[in-house]
Scaffold this motif. Structure first.
Motif, PDB file in Angstrom:
ATOM      1  N   ILE A 169       3.413   0.204  -0.137  1.00  0.00           N
ATOM      2  CA  ILE A 169       4.237  -0.730   0.636  1.00  0.00           C
ATOM      3  C   ILE A 169       5.016   0.061   1.669  1.00  0.00           C
ATOM      4  O   ILE A 169       5.651   1.080   1.344  1.00  0.00           O
ATOM      5  CB  ILE A 169       5.196  -1.488  -0.294  1.00  0.00           C
ATOM      6  N   THR A 170       5.006  -0.411   2.922  1.00  0.00           N
ATOM      7  CA  THR A 170       5.661   0.334   3.998  1.00  0.00           C
ATOM      8  C   THR A 170       6.853  -0.383   4.616  1.00  0.00           C
ATOM      9  O   THR A 170       7.871   0.240   4.905  1.00  0.00           O
ATOM     10  CB  THR A 170       4.655   0.662   5.110  1.00  0.00           C
ATOM     11  N   GLU A 171       6.761  -1.676   4.855  1.00  0.00           N
ATOM     12  CA  GLU A 171       7.875  -2.371   5.497  1.00  0.00           C
ATOM     13  C   GLU A 171       7.841  -3.859   5.177  1.00  0.00           C
ATOM     14  O   GLU A 171       6.841  -4.383   4.678  1.00  0.00           O
ATOM     15  CB  GLU A 171       7.860  -2.163   7.014  1.00  0.00           C
ATOM     16  N   PHE A 180      10.934 -16.972   4.947  1.00  0.00           N
ATOM     17  CA  PHE A 180       9.626 -16.357   4.706  1.00  0.00           C
ATOM     18  C   PHE A 180       9.708 -14.849   4.901  1.00  0.00           C
ATOM     19  O   PHE A 180      10.600 -14.333   5.590  1.00  0.00           O
ATOM     20  CB  PHE A 180       8.571 -16.918   5.663  1.00  0.00           C
ATOM     21  N   CYS A 181       8.757 -14.135   4.318  1.00  0.00           N
ATOM     22  CA  CYS A 181       8.667 -12.693   4.552  1.00  0.00           C
ATOM     23  C   CYS A 181       7.207 -12.289   4.717  1.00  0.00           C
ATOM     24  O   CYS A 181       6.296 -12.993   4.280  1.00  0.00           O
ATOM     25  CB  CYS A 181       9.317 -11.905   3.418  1.00  0.00           C
ATOM     26  N   ARG A 182       7.033 -11.144   5.381  1.00  0.00           N
ATOM     27  CA  ARG A 182       5.708 -10.515   5.469  1.00  0.00           C
ATOM     28  C   ARG A 182       5.863  -9.060   5.062  1.00  0.00           C
ATOM     29  O   ARG A 182       6.669  -8.325   5.626  1.00  0.00           O
ATOM     30  CB  ARG A 182       5.131 -10.624   6.878  1.00  0.00           C
ATOM     31  N   LEU A 183       5.069  -8.657   4.076  1.00  0.00           N
ATOM     32  CA  LEU A 183       5.112  -7.311   3.517  1.00  0.00           C
ATOM     33  C   LEU A 183       3.894  -6.545   4.024  1.00  0.00           C
ATOM     34  O   LEU A 183       2.767  -7.037   3.922  1.00  0.00           O
ATOM     35  CB  LEU A 183       5.090  -7.396   1.990  1.00  0.00           C
ATOM     36  N   SER A 184       4.113  -5.337   4.545  1.00  0.00           N
ATOM     37  CA  SER A 184       3.023  -4.538   5.110  1.00  0.00           C
ATOM     38  C   SER A 184       2.722  -3.335   4.225  1.00  0.00           C
ATOM     39  O   SER A 184       3.582  -2.871   3.459  1.00  0.00           O
ATOM     40  CB  SER A 184       3.389  -4.065   6.516  1.00  0.00           C
ATOM     41  N   THR A 185       1.493  -2.831   4.353  1.00  0.00           N
ATOM     42  CA  THR A 185       1.065  -1.651   3.586  1.00  0.00           C
ATOM     43  C   THR A 185       0.454  -0.616   4.518  1.00  0.00           C
ATOM     44  O   THR A 185       0.128  -0.904   5.676  1.00  0.00           O
ATOM     45  CB  THR A 185       0.015  -2.038   2.524  1.00  0.00           C
ATOM     46  N   ASP A 186       0.275   0.599   3.980  1.00  0.00           N
ATOM     47  CA  ASP A 186      -0.290   1.688   4.782  1.00  0.00           C
ATOM     48  C   ASP A 186      -1.786   1.534   4.996  1.00  0.00           C
ATOM     49  O   ASP A 186      -2.390   2.313   5.760  1.00  0.00           O
ATOM     50  CB  ASP A 186       0.021   3.041   4.141  1.00  0.00           C
ATOM     51  N   GLU A 187      -2.414   0.538   4.365  1.00  0.00           N
ATOM     52  CA  GLU A 187      -3.842   0.294   4.577  1.00  0.00           C
ATOM     53  C   GLU A 187      -4.103  -0.899   5.493  1.00  0.00           C
ATOM     54  O   GLU A 187      -5.236  -1.353   5.618  1.00  0.00           O
ATOM     55  CB  GLU A 187      -4.543   0.099   3.228  1.00  0.00           C
ATOM     56  N   GLY A 188      -3.032  -1.411   6.101  1.00  0.00           N
ATOM     57  CA  GLY A 188      -3.185  -2.477   7.080  1.00  0.00           C
ATOM     58  C   GLY A 188      -3.283  -3.875   6.510  1.00  0.00           C
ATOM     59  O   GLY A 188      -3.442  -4.839   7.254  1.00  0.00           O
ATOM     60  N   ILE A 189      -3.204  -4.017   5.198  1.00  0.00           N
ATOM     61  CA  ILE A 189      -3.229  -5.338   4.557  1.00  0.00           C
ATOM     62  C   ILE A 189      -1.788  -5.796   4.373  1.00  0.00           C
ATOM     63  O   ILE A 189      -0.950  -5.057   3.847  1.00  0.00           O
ATOM     64  CB  ILE A 189      -3.947  -5.302   3.202  1.00  0.00           C
ATOM     65  N   SER A 190      -1.493  -7.007   4.798  1.00  0.00           N
ATOM     66  CA  SER A 190      -0.148  -7.561   4.635  1.00  0.00           C
ATOM     67  C   SER A 190      -0.207  -8.818   3.781  1.00  0.00           C
ATOM     68  O   SER A 190      -1.259  -9.458   3.661  1.00  0.00           O
ATOM     69  CB  SER A 190       0.490  -7.867   5.992  1.00  0.00           C
TER      70      SER A 190
END
Length: 387
Positions: free
Chosen positions: A3-5, A20-30
């Motif tokens: 998890i990145t941001e 609402f929220c959007r969670l991002s990862t270092d593999e580009g999947i949110s």
């Protein structure tokens, strides 16, 4: 995967700011989640960003660990605000897992038990004619014409703890009018919104019993479980409750009395990891679930996936058709009702993404909440309209 941001967005729906929220990862999947709490949009948004520091850098697949840390490690009882923030983050992780694996969320929750979900309409009683039996009856007929076989309503106006005799009789007349309007085969569900003392709740339960409501919901405040249990044991109408609780322990105490048989857990107050546990607890106590789904459109999707995977599912709460028309554009996919049923999405994860442009067209407003004890609250226009 790490998890990145996290990003948060609020859509200013007039009767409840949707968070609402959007969670991002270092593999580009949110992944996306929701943390709506009536009247606490900004407070919960702040909680999401504070709590995010605990999970930043973690693997989003570790949802059980994430849920534990977000609930336990703050060592404070943040109640529904903490629970909603936890749920927003955790739901986004479940969404990421589903997308990464290429499967819909319900598959991660145990697989599909139900191909379609019977829904009940809510949010439909907003007549300009006011709170009269005739107005409720006409609107109820329209709900049935749309294909619904169940509907819920609060006939109690601004009542709190006790009511005078004219108000008591008006309320019962409203229930009678709705039953007459929809006929004997439609489920009518009575919403109490935590309004009454035990004595008043039981008086109403006796008075509305001849009209065969399928449940009397949240008849008394949730804080004293003993009061809820007493009403459930003595009421001739089945009692439903649970939307206010945010921990397994609260449900464990409630269910230990084997009094409440319709459990309305709110996944958005505890997250899906805990919600699955509560579903199992209810199943073990021979109870059915009808999760509270009166927040925004992501909440509705979450409940649909949970319900599809739950053997003791009963009814799915459905506001979507009675919200502002732009609500259907906030996500790339939303649930639609057909002949009284909805079907959860088959796309990976939740099956939808945020439409940020549409969300930004409807900014946060501090007056966007449901003031349940002010005249006209049922119009769902926020706080200001009640003056």
């Amino acid at each position: 995967m790490r998890i990145t941001e996290i990003e948060t967005y609020i859509a200013g729906n007039p009767w409840k700011n949707w968070l609402f929220c959007r969670l991002s990862t270092d593999e580009g999947i949110s992944g996306i989640g929701e943390g709506t709490v009536n009247g606490f949009g900004k407070a919960t948004e702040a909680a999401i960003h504070e709590m995010f520091q605990v999970v930043k850098g973690m693997d989003p697949f570790d949802t059980s660990r994430l849920s534990l840390l977000l609930f336990r490690d703050f060592f404070s009882d943040g109640g529904q605000i903490q629970g909603a923030a936890l749920s927003a983050i955790e739901t986004a992780c479940w969404d990421i897992k589903g997308k990464a694996l290429g499967v819909p969320l319900y598959q991660l929750l145990g697989g599909k038990v139900h191909d379609k979900l019977r829904v009940y309409a809510n949010g439909w009683y907003q007549s300009e004619a006011g709170r009269t039996p005739e107005a409720f009856a006409e609107q109820a007929k329209e709900v049935v014409r749309r294909g619904y076989t169940a509907l819920k309503f609060d006939p109690f106006g601004t009542a709190w703890r006790v009511v005078d005799r004219p108000e008591f009789h008006l309320t019962v007349d409203i229930v009678a009018a709705v039953r007459d309007a929809v006929g004997p085969d439609v489920d009518i569900l009575i919403e109490g919104h935590n309004r009454f003392s035990v004595a008043t709740a039981l008086q109403f339960a006796e008075a509305i019993a001849p009209y065969q409501p399928s449940w009397f919901e949240a008849a008394v405040p949730p804080y004293r479980i003993a009061s809820m249990v007493e009403v459930a044991h003595r009421s001739p109408v089945p009692i439903a409750c649970g939307e206010d609780y945010y921990s397994r322990e609260q449900f464990s105490e409630l269910l230990s009395h084997d009094a409440v048989s319709v459990v309305q857990l709110e996944p958005q107050h505890m997250g899906l990891t805990a919600a699955r546990d509560v579903v199992g607890m209810a199943h073990a106590h021979n109870a059915v679930i009808a999760p509270h789904s009166a927040q925004g459109p992501i909440c509705s999707l979450v409940c649909a996936h949970l319900n599809a995977a739950s053997p003791n599912f009963y009814l799915h709460e459905f506001f979507d058709e009675f919200n502002a028309e732009w609500e259907g554009r906030l996500l790339t996919h939303h649930l639609t009702q057909e002949n009284g049923y909805v079907v959860p999405p088959e796309a990976p994860g939740l099956g939808a993404d945020l439409n940020i442009d549409e969300i930004l067209r409807h900014p946060y407003n501090p007056q966007n909440f449901l003031p349940l004890f002010r005249t006209g609250w049922e119009q769902r226009r926020g706080f200001e309209s009640t003056h």
